[in-house]
Design a protein around this motif. Structure first.
Motif, short mmCIF file in Angstrom:
data_model
loop_
_atom_site.label_atom_id
_atom_site.label_comp_id
_atom_site.label_asym_id
_atom_site.label_seq_id
_atom_site.Cartn_x
_atom_site.Cartn_y
_atom_site.Cartn_z
N GLU A 108 -36.27 116.57 76.28
CA GLU A 108 -37.23 117.67 76.19
C GLU A 108 -37.02 118.49 74.93
N SER A 164 -32.21 114.66 80.15
CA SER A 164 -33.42 115.48 80.17
C SER A 164 -33.40 116.54 79.09
N CYS A 167 -38.71 124.46 77.02
CA CYS A 167 -38.74 123.96 75.65
C CYS A 167 -40.13 124.12 75.02
N ARG A 225 -38.86 121.24 80.59
CA ARG A 225 -40.09 121.00 79.83
C ARG A 225 -40.86 122.28 79.60
N PRO A 269 -37.68 111.02 81.38
CA PRO A 269 -36.92 111.52 80.22
C PRO A 269 -35.84 110.55 79.77
N ARG A 297 -38.34 116.29 72.00
CA ARG A 297 -39.79 116.17 72.20
C ARG A 297 -40.52 117.41 71.66
N GLN A 301 -36.21 118.58 85.28
CA GLN A 301 -37.00 118.20 84.10
C GLN A 301 -38.19 119.12 83.90
#
Length: 218
Positions: free
Chosen positions: A103, A99, A167, A164, A59, A106, A160
């Motif tokens: 995330e 992170s 999100c 992830r 990340p 992303r 993370q």
């Protein structure tokens, strides 16, 4: 700001998830917790989420231009100061913010929204566990590890990995609700249609909003 690669990934993930029906994730704050349940999902949705979760890139922020890098650095400095009381260790705070930004962007989410959701869900406690069994910063239900992961529930306490999952799942719900954040937050909490949880997250979001103009004027 997300890179073009990240934007394309978010768009692809959103398109694959838009037509799906799926279970709600859960909240870690008992006052807002709903009755969570796992529902059937389309194979395309399962594959899209699984691919998003399986991406092993570190990340580390990347930027399309110098202006984006400067904006990120200003955001990081401001958020680090705000978060210092909750996460006093500088290295842990740095890794968390890197992170969270990575995330969030992303998945095509505002980092402030994600930070506000984490405040409501877990109060920034990495090992938080709700009454229903949700885990970590974003209070991810263990069944997600089986549905879209490798079935290792312990990884939901990995920073993370937890961010992830959270999100990606929130992005899915936003797409399912055609951009209606209020309803999407209700799905995330398992209380769609009830105001308490969405209102709490939206109020917390305001505390984590970033306005570079206001910061520069201080």
């Amino acid at each position: 700001m997300p890179t073009k690669v990240h934007s394309r990934a978010a768009a692809w993930l959103g398109g694959a998830l838009r037509f799906a029906t799926l279970a709600a994730a859960l909240a870690g704050v008992p006052a807002y917790a709903g009755n969570q349940k796992e529902e059937a999902m389309a194979d395309s949705v399962r594959l899209a989420l699984a691919n998003a979760i399986a991406d092993t890139r570190p990340p580390k922020p990347s930027f399309r231009d110098e202006a984006a890098r400067v904006r990120y650095q200003a955001w990081f400095t401001e958020m680090s100061a705000r978060l210092k009381k909750r996460l006093p260790d500088e290295q842990s705070r740095t890794e968390f913010l890197e992170s969270a930004w990575y995330e969030s962007t992303r998945a095509g989410l505002d980092p402030g929204l994600v930070l506000g959701l984490i405040q409501v869900e877990s109060a920034y406690r990495k090992y938080a566990v709700s009454i229903a069994g949700a885990r970590g910063y974003m209070q991810v239900m263990p069944f997600w590890a089986k549905v879209i992961g490798d079935n290792d529930r312990r990884k939901l306490f990995h920073m993370q990995t937890n961010l992830r999952y959270g999100c990606s799942i929130l992005r899915m719900y936003i797409d399912m609700e055609r951009g209606n954040l209020y309803l999407a937050l209700g799905r995330y909490n398992g209380s769609r249609g009830r105001p308490q949880y969405p209102n709490a997250v939206l109020a917390a979001w305001k505390k984590w909003e970033f306005n570079p103009v206001q910061v520069a004027q201080r």
